[in-house]
Design a protein around this motif. Structure first.
Motif, short mmCIF file in Angstrom:
data_model
loop_
_atom_site.label_atom_id
_atom_site.label_comp_id
_atom_site.label_asym_id
_atom_site.label_seq_id
_atom_site.Cartn_x
_atom_site.Cartn_y
_atom_site.Cartn_z
N GLN A 108 0.83 -1.21 0.00
CA GLN A 108 0.00 0.00 0.00
C GLN A 108 0.87 1.26 0.00
O GLN A 108 0.62 2.21 -0.75
N ALA A 111 2.29 1.99 -3.34
CA ALA A 111 1.30 2.59 -4.26
C ALA A 111 1.21 4.09 -3.99
O ALA A 111 1.15 4.91 -4.91
N HIS A 138 -4.41 -3.77 -6.84
CA HIS A 138 -4.99 -3.01 -5.73
C HIS A 138 -6.51 -2.90 -5.83
O HIS A 138 -7.14 -2.20 -5.03
N VAL A 191 -1.90 3.91 -9.91
CA VAL A 191 -2.35 3.48 -8.58
C VAL A 191 -2.55 4.69 -7.65
O VAL A 191 -2.60 4.54 -6.44
#
Ligand SMILES: Nc1ncnc2c1ncn2[C@@H]1O[C@H](COP(=O)(O)OP(=O)(O)O)[C@@H](O)[C@H]1O
Ligand SMILES: [Mg+2]
Length: 278
Positions: A108, A111, A138, A191
Motif C-alpha cells: 500500500q 502505491a 490493488h 495506482v
C-alpha cells in the motif's frame, strides 16, 4: 509528534560535525524524514538526515556519486527493505503516519509513494497491461470500462496517450527508451500515488527524450509531490523548487533551488555546483 529542529545534525561514528543549513521551512509537508541513518552492514551510507517533502513541488537531490542519494530516496517507500544488509533508523512520515510502523502495509505504501528508476523497466507485456497491472492488484477498477478509463487517464497524465492510443496491445518493450520511461510513470500514476520518487529518470535517455520527461515532471507537480535524484545540476535547476545537496552520506544543505545555485551557504555545496568537485 515531537519535531526536532532541522539544523541538528551531529557527528557520529567519527565523522566531522556537519550542521545542515535549511533555509526554508515547509508548511504542511507531505513527507518528513527525521534523523534517518542507513547502514549496509558496517557501511554508514546515510547519516542523520532530516528533510521534508512539500506538496505540489519538486525536491531535487544532488551530490557526487556514492553520497547516499539513492539510498535515502529508497527509504521513502521502504525499497531498502528488499536489501538484506540494509538497516534504516530514524522516523519517516507520510501524511503524519510513520511509514516504518509495524502496521504499515508495504504494498500500500509503495502505491502511495511510487518510484521510477534510471533504467525504464516495463514488464514484458502489452502497454495496456503495464498500466493496468497496479490497479488490478490493488482492486482499483470495478470493470473493464473503469480500467480502460484509468489506463487512458494515466497515459494522458504521463504524456504518452497520443503516441500509444492506437497500439495499446503492443509490448511495452516495443517503445523507445523515453516512451518506456513515460510508460513507467503512467504505471506509477495508475495506482493514484501521493508522492512520486524518481532516481535519475533521464540518465539513460537522449536529450530530446530527457526534455520531455522534464516537462512532464513540471506538469506532474500540479497533482503529486515529487522527489528526484539527479546527477545533472542543470536538470535540478530546471525542474525543482527545492534542492538538497548530499555529500558522503550527509545532507549538507537544503533550500530553494535558486538560492542553492546562486548563493550556497556551505563551501562543499559551492565547490560542487561550481564544478570544483564531483
Ligand atoms: N546494496 C548495497 N550494499 C552495500 N553498499 C551499498 C549498497 N548500495 C549502495 N551502497 C553504498 O552506499 C553508499 C551510497 O550509495 P548510493 O545511495 O547508491 O549513492 P548515490 O545514489 O548518491 O550514488 C555508497 O558508498 C555505495 O557504495
Ligand atoms: Mg544513485
Amino acid at each position: 509528534m515531537d519535531e526536532p529542529p532541522i539544523q541538528h545534525h551531529t557527528a557520529e561514528h567519527g565523522t566531522p560535525a556537519m550542521a545542515t543549513r535549511a533555509r526554508d521551512s515547509i508548511e504542511d509537508p507531505i513527507m518528513t524524514a527525521r534523523c534517518v541513518n542507513v547502514y549496509y552492514g558496517e557501511k554508514h551510507a546515510v547519516k542523520n538526515v532530516s528533510l521534508d517533502i512539500g506538496r505540489n513541488q519538486v525536491l531535487a537531490m544532488i551530490g557526487p556519486s556514492g553520497c547516499g542519494k539513492s539510498t535515502f530516496l529508497r527509504c521513502l517507500n521502504r525499497m531498502n527493505d528488499t536489501i538484506p544488509s540494509a538497516r534504516v533508523d530514524g522516523v519517516i512520515t507520510l501524511d503524519g503516519q510513520d511509514i516504518y510502523d509495524r502496521k504499515q502495509d508495504v504494498a500500500q505504501l509503495r502505491a502511495r509513494v511510487g518510484i521510477v528508476f534510471q533504467k525504464p523497466t516495463p514488464f514484458p507485456q502489452s502497454i495496456y497491461a503495464n498500466v493496468a497491472y497496479g490497479p488490478r492488484i490493488h482492486g482499483l477498477a470495478k470493470n473493464r470500462g473503469d480500467m480502460d478509463e484509468l489506463v487512458n487517464t494515466s497515459l494522458q497524465r504521463a504524456g504518452l496517450w497520443d503516441e500509444v492510443k492506437d497500439r495499446l496491445s503492443q509490448p511495452g518493450t516495443s517503445l523507445s527508451g523515453g516512451q518506456q520511461q513515460r510508460l513507467c510513470i503512467a504505471r506509477t500514476i495508475a495506482v493514484n500515488p501521493e508522492v512520486i520518487l524518481m532516481d535519475e529518470p533521464t540518465s539513460a535517455l537522449d536529450p530530446i527524450a530527457s526534455a520531455k520527461i522534464e516537462d512532464l515532471i513540471d506538469e506532474l507537480k500540479a497533482n503529486y509531490a515529487i522527489a528526484i535524484v539527479t546527477h545533472n545540476m542543470q536538470q535540478a535547476a530546471r525542474v525543482s523548487q527545492r534542492t538538497a545537496y548530499f555529500h558522503m552520506g550527509d545532507l549538507v544543505e537544503v533550500g530553494p533551488t535558486n538560492l542553492i545555485f546562486t548563493n550556497p551557504q556551505q563551501k562543499l555545496t559551492e565547490d560542487y555546483i561550481t564544478g570544483r568537485f564531483g
